[in-house]
Design a protein around this motif. Structure first.
Motif, mmCIF file in Angstrom:
data_model
loop_
_atom_site.group_PDB
_atom_site.id
_atom_site.type_symbol
_atom_site.label_atom_id
_atom_site.label_comp_id
_atom_site.label_asym_id
_atom_site.label_seq_id
_atom_site.Cartn_x
_atom_site.Cartn_y
_atom_site.Cartn_z
ATOM 1 N N LEU A 13 0.850 -1.177 0.000
ATOM 2 C CA LEU A 13 0.000 0.000 0.000
ATOM 3 C C LEU A 13 0.887 1.229 0.000
ATOM 4 O O LEU A 13 1.889 1.288 0.715
ATOM 5 C CB LEU A 13 -0.910 -0.004 1.231
ATOM 6 N N ALA A 14 0.511 2.208 -0.815
ATOM 7 C CA ALA A 14 1.236 3.473 -0.896
ATOM 8 C C ALA A 14 0.190 4.580 -0.869
ATOM 9 O O ALA A 14 -0.324 4.972 -1.920
ATOM 10 C CB ALA A 14 2.084 3.530 -2.156
ATOM 11 N N GLY A 15 -0.163 5.039 0.323
ATOM 12 C CA GLY A 15 -1.237 6.020 0.439
ATOM 13 C C GLY A 15 -2.550 5.401 0.014
ATOM 14 O O GLY A 15 -2.953 4.364 0.528
ATOM 15 N N ASP A 16 -3.206 6.020 -0.979
ATOM 16 C CA ASP A 16 -4.491 5.508 -1.471
ATOM 17 C C ASP A 16 -4.343 4.477 -2.581
ATOM 18 O O ASP A 16 -5.333 4.050 -3.155
ATOM 19 C CB ASP A 16 -5.335 6.671 -2.016
ATOM 20 N N THR A 17 -3.117 4.104 -2.917
ATOM 21 C CA THR A 17 -2.943 3.191 -4.040
ATOM 22 C C THR A 17 -2.424 1.820 -3.601
ATOM 23 O O THR A 17 -1.786 1.675 -2.568
ATOM 24 C CB THR A 17 -1.982 3.781 -5.100
ATOM 25 N N SER A 30 -6.793 0.409 -6.721
ATOM 26 C CA SER A 30 -6.478 1.754 -6.221
ATOM 27 C C SER A 30 -7.715 2.648 -6.248
ATOM 28 O O SER A 30 -7.956 3.408 -5.307
ATOM 29 C CB SER A 30 -5.344 2.370 -7.037
ATOM 30 N N ARG A 35 -9.896 1.616 -3.392
ATOM 31 C CA ARG A 35 -9.337 2.100 -2.122
ATOM 32 C C ARG A 35 -9.618 3.586 -1.940
ATOM 33 O O ARG A 35 -9.975 4.039 -0.863
ATOM 34 C CB ARG A 35 -7.836 1.809 -2.090
ATOM 35 N N LYS A 36 -9.472 4.345 -3.003
ATOM 36 C CA LYS A 36 -9.695 5.792 -2.949
ATOM 37 C C LYS A 36 -11.173 6.113 -2.701
ATOM 38 O O LYS A 36 -11.499 7.019 -1.940
ATOM 39 C CB LYS A 36 -9.223 6.426 -4.256
ATOM 40 N N ASP A 62 2.241 0.510 -10.665
ATOM 41 C CA ASP A 62 2.022 1.592 -9.707
ATOM 42 C C ASP A 62 1.017 2.599 -10.255
ATOM 43 O O ASP A 62 1.266 3.232 -11.288
ATOM 44 C CB ASP A 62 3.355 2.293 -9.421
#
Length: 141
Positions: A30-34, A68, A71-72, A101
């Motif tokens: 997970l990288a923030g909202d992505t 992503s 998730r957002k 990504d």
């Protein structure tokens, strides 16, 4: 392939599907909202010329962008792909680490737009753009 072959921050991807089952193991972080997907390219990922197949790159880019967007957006009935385009920028070879990504997500109440970059051992391999239809919980049931 051992755990040392997987970049720091990645763990076994927890969502599986019949489509991606032959490509396991897949990894995510997970990288923030992505959600960033990753895999170490092997025989099951290549075409007859030994390059990672464009269909795999397309499917996993679609998967990463959809996850992503979900998730957002948070609580939805799911997403379905309306449009997907992929520009292949370079080759990926067996043994290389591929990352999918999502770098842009523009959510809306009915449509979600996303863009992803795919790298192979850190080098650009593909760029993908997608539009997803946001399903209501009732429509998804």
């Amino acid at each position: 392939m051992g755990a040392l072959d997987i970049p720091v921050g990645f763990a076994r991807h927890d969502r599986r599907s019949p489509l991606t089952e032959p490509w396991e193991p897949l990894y995510s972080r997970l990288a923030g909202d992505t959600v960033v997907l990753g895999l170490r390219a092997g025989d099951a990922h290549t075409n007859s010329r030994g390059f990672v197949h464009g269909g795999l790159i397309s499917a996993l880019a679609d998967n990463a962008m959809g996850l992503s967007c979900g998730r957002k957006l948070g609580d939805t009935g799911g997403l379905v792909t309306v449009n997907l385009s992929v520009d292949f920028l370079g080759l990926a070879h067996k043994g290389e680490w591929l990352e999918f990504d999502t770098v842009f997500v523009k959510p809306g109440s009915t449509l979600c737009f996303a863009q992803a970059f795919v790298t192979s051992d850190g080098q650009p391999c593909a760029r993908a753009n997608a539009v997803f239809r946001v399903l209501s919980r009732r429509a998804a049931a």
